[in-house]
Design a protein around this motif. Sequence first.
Motif, mmCIF file in Angstrom:
data_model
loop_
_atom_site.group_PDB
_atom_site.id
_atom_site.type_symbol
_atom_site.label_atom_id
_atom_site.label_comp_id
_atom_site.label_asym_id
_atom_site.label_seq_id
_atom_site.Cartn_x
_atom_site.Cartn_y
_atom_site.Cartn_z
ATOM 1 N N GLU A 32 0.798 -1.241 -0.169
ATOM 2 C CA GLU A 32 0.016 0.198 -0.073
ATOM 3 C C GLU A 32 0.885 1.153 0.177
ATOM 4 N N GLY A 33 0.261 2.279 -0.918
ATOM 5 C CA GLY A 33 1.357 3.601 -0.932
ATOM 6 C C GLY A 33 0.135 4.714 -0.837
ATOM 7 N N ARG A 34 0.794 5.742 -0.222
ATOM 8 C CA ARG A 34 -0.051 6.924 -0.136
ATOM 9 C C ARG A 34 0.839 8.206 -0.301
ATOM 10 N N ILE A 35 0.389 9.232 -1.126
ATOM 11 C CA ILE A 35 1.191 10.397 -1.533
ATOM 12 C C ILE A 35 0.260 11.312 -1.008
ATOM 13 N N THR A 36 0.846 12.492 -0.320
ATOM 14 C CA THR A 36 0.103 13.670 0.148
ATOM 15 C C THR A 36 1.295 15.030 -0.271
ATOM 16 N N ASP A 37 0.487 15.754 -0.686
ATOM 17 C CA ASP A 37 1.149 17.383 -0.842
ATOM 18 C C ASP A 37 0.370 18.096 -0.488
ATOM 19 N N VAL A 38 1.287 18.988 0.401
ATOM 20 C CA VAL A 38 0.695 20.126 1.080
ATOM 21 C C VAL A 38 1.452 21.328 0.994
ATOM 22 N N LYS A 39 0.925 22.651 0.876
ATOM 23 C CA LYS A 39 1.493 23.878 0.883
ATOM 24 C C LYS A 39 1.659 24.522 2.326
ATOM 25 N N SER A 40 2.596 25.079 2.385
ATOM 26 C CA SER A 40 2.781 26.046 3.811
ATOM 27 C C SER A 40 1.994 27.477 4.074
ATOM 28 N N TYR A 41 1.062 27.696 2.811
ATOM 29 C CA TYR A 41 0.513 28.715 2.632
ATOM 30 C C TYR A 41 -0.953 28.756 2.003
ATOM 31 N N PRO A 42 -1.866 29.505 2.091
ATOM 32 C CA PRO A 42 -3.174 29.222 1.524
ATOM 33 C C PRO A 42 -3.331 29.786 0.171
ATOM 34 N N PHE A 43 -4.027 28.977 -0.883
ATOM 35 C CA PHE A 43 -4.005 29.404 -2.343
ATOM 36 C C PHE A 43 -5.336 29.097 -2.614
ATOM 37 N N ASP A 44 -5.715 29.856 -3.884
ATOM 38 C CA ASP A 44 -7.114 29.488 -4.450
ATOM 39 C C ASP A 44 -6.989 28.272 -5.488
ATOM 40 N N ASN A 45 -7.812 27.639 -5.689
ATOM 41 C CA ASN A 45 -8.198 26.603 -6.567
ATOM 42 C C ASN A 45 -9.539 26.776 -7.330
ATOM 43 N N GLN A 46 -9.755 26.623 -8.387
ATOM 44 C CA GLN A 46 -10.754 26.879 -9.159
ATOM 45 C C GLN A 46 -11.702 25.657 -8.860
ATOM 46 N N PHE A 47 -11.480 24.523 -8.573
ATOM 47 C CA PHE A 47 -12.233 23.403 -8.344
ATOM 48 C C PHE A 47 -12.692 23.384 -6.868
ATOM 49 N N ARG A 48 -11.811 23.628 -6.061
ATOM 50 C CA ARG A 48 -12.037 23.432 -4.548
ATOM 51 C C ARG A 48 -12.285 24.899 -3.612
ATOM 52 N N GLY A 49 -11.832 25.911 -4.448
ATOM 53 C CA GLY A 49 -11.922 27.395 -3.462
ATOM 54 C C GLY A 49 -10.583 27.467 -2.922
ATOM 55 N N THR A 50 -10.664 27.906 -1.694
ATOM 56 C CA THR A 50 -9.174 28.114 -1.100
ATOM 57 C C THR A 50 -8.966 26.736 -0.388
ATOM 58 N N ILE A 51 -7.610 26.583 -0.643
ATOM 59 C CA ILE A 51 -6.960 25.339 -0.044
ATOM 60 C C ILE A 51 -6.054 25.754 0.987
ATOM 61 N N GLU A 52 -6.412 25.755 2.330
ATOM 62 C CA GLU A 52 -5.539 26.221 3.490
ATOM 63 C C GLU A 52 -4.146 25.860 3.648
ATOM 64 N N ALA A 53 -3.528 26.466 4.095
ATOM 65 C CA ALA A 53 -1.932 25.861 4.660
ATOM 66 C C ALA A 53 -2.324 24.801 5.432
ATOM 67 N N GLY A 54 -1.179 23.456 4.855
ATOM 68 C CA GLY A 54 -1.603 22.203 5.599
ATOM 69 C C GLY A 54 -2.463 21.344 5.210
ATOM 70 N N GLU A 55 -3.546 21.866 4.351
ATOM 71 C CA GLU A 55 -4.638 20.799 3.916
ATOM 72 C C GLU A 55 -4.096 20.319 2.334
ATOM 73 N N ALA A 56 -4.338 19.130 2.252
ATOM 74 C CA ALA A 56 -3.882 18.399 1.148
ATOM 75 C C ALA A 56 -4.340 18.692 -0.172
ATOM 76 N N LEU A 57 -3.543 19.023 -1.047
ATOM 77 C CA LEU A 57 -3.718 19.408 -2.487
ATOM 78 C C LEU A 57 -3.873 18.113 -3.071
ATOM 79 N N ASP A 59 -4.016 13.932 -2.064
ATOM 80 C CA ASP A 59 -4.040 12.830 -1.202
ATOM 81 C C ASP A 59 -4.507 11.423 -1.727
ATOM 82 N N MET A 60 -3.563 10.575 -2.327
ATOM 83 C CA MET A 60 -3.845 9.572 -3.194
ATOM 84 C C MET A 60 -3.455 7.997 -2.799
ATOM 85 N N TRP A 61 -4.057 7.046 -2.971
ATOM 86 C CA TRP A 61 -3.799 5.720 -2.431
ATOM 87 C C TRP A 61 -3.751 4.539 -3.449
ATOM 88 N N ILE A 62 -3.016 3.657 -3.077
ATOM 89 C CA ILE A 62 -2.813 2.674 -3.881
ATOM 90 C C ILE A 62 -2.695 1.394 -3.399
#
Length: 191
Positions: A32-57, A59-62
Amino acid sequence: MPLSLAAKRKHLHQRRYDFQGFEREDNLWDIEGRITDVKSYPFDNQFRGTIEAGEALHDMWIRLTVDINFIVQDIEASIDDSPYAICPSITPNFKKIIGLKVGPGWRAAIRRAVGGTEGCTHLVEMLGAMATVTFQTLYPAMIKHQAKLKEKTMDEGQPKKRPGIIDTCHAYSADGEIVRHEWPDFYTGTS
């Protein structure tokens, strides 16, 4: 030994991989594998709105299920977080991996099956890295399996088979000390 002291800097991004290997009761193994990417700052995303600092951009599993011969028996992919709504719809395509062998040529086979528009860059990258985790997980069972095959080969008078691990890295060089000690019949060095 850790890395040397870094220059003064600002943390922006963190990618984490987490891999685990399991022996199942049905003589198969799950990797089993998991990948997560997070930023240390908030940023806007057209699909999800604001992605907060520390929130996963991302989060994927296999879950990769293999047999003793490293043949993929099943695979499950899941995308919990992604930058686009369409991303999770590609996960069923990863069933194309079933039947492939984890070993030499693994990354190229993955790219042929689910590379480009047929897959997800992050899941494909993670699958590539899962090969060594698969090897580490199955190693004890593989040694037992090879010992049984060796006994059978010796009983039938067949020539010994060169272990596939030879020449896969510096430590397992055919002319190195580890091969000389572990597999002397396949040692190519001079000492």
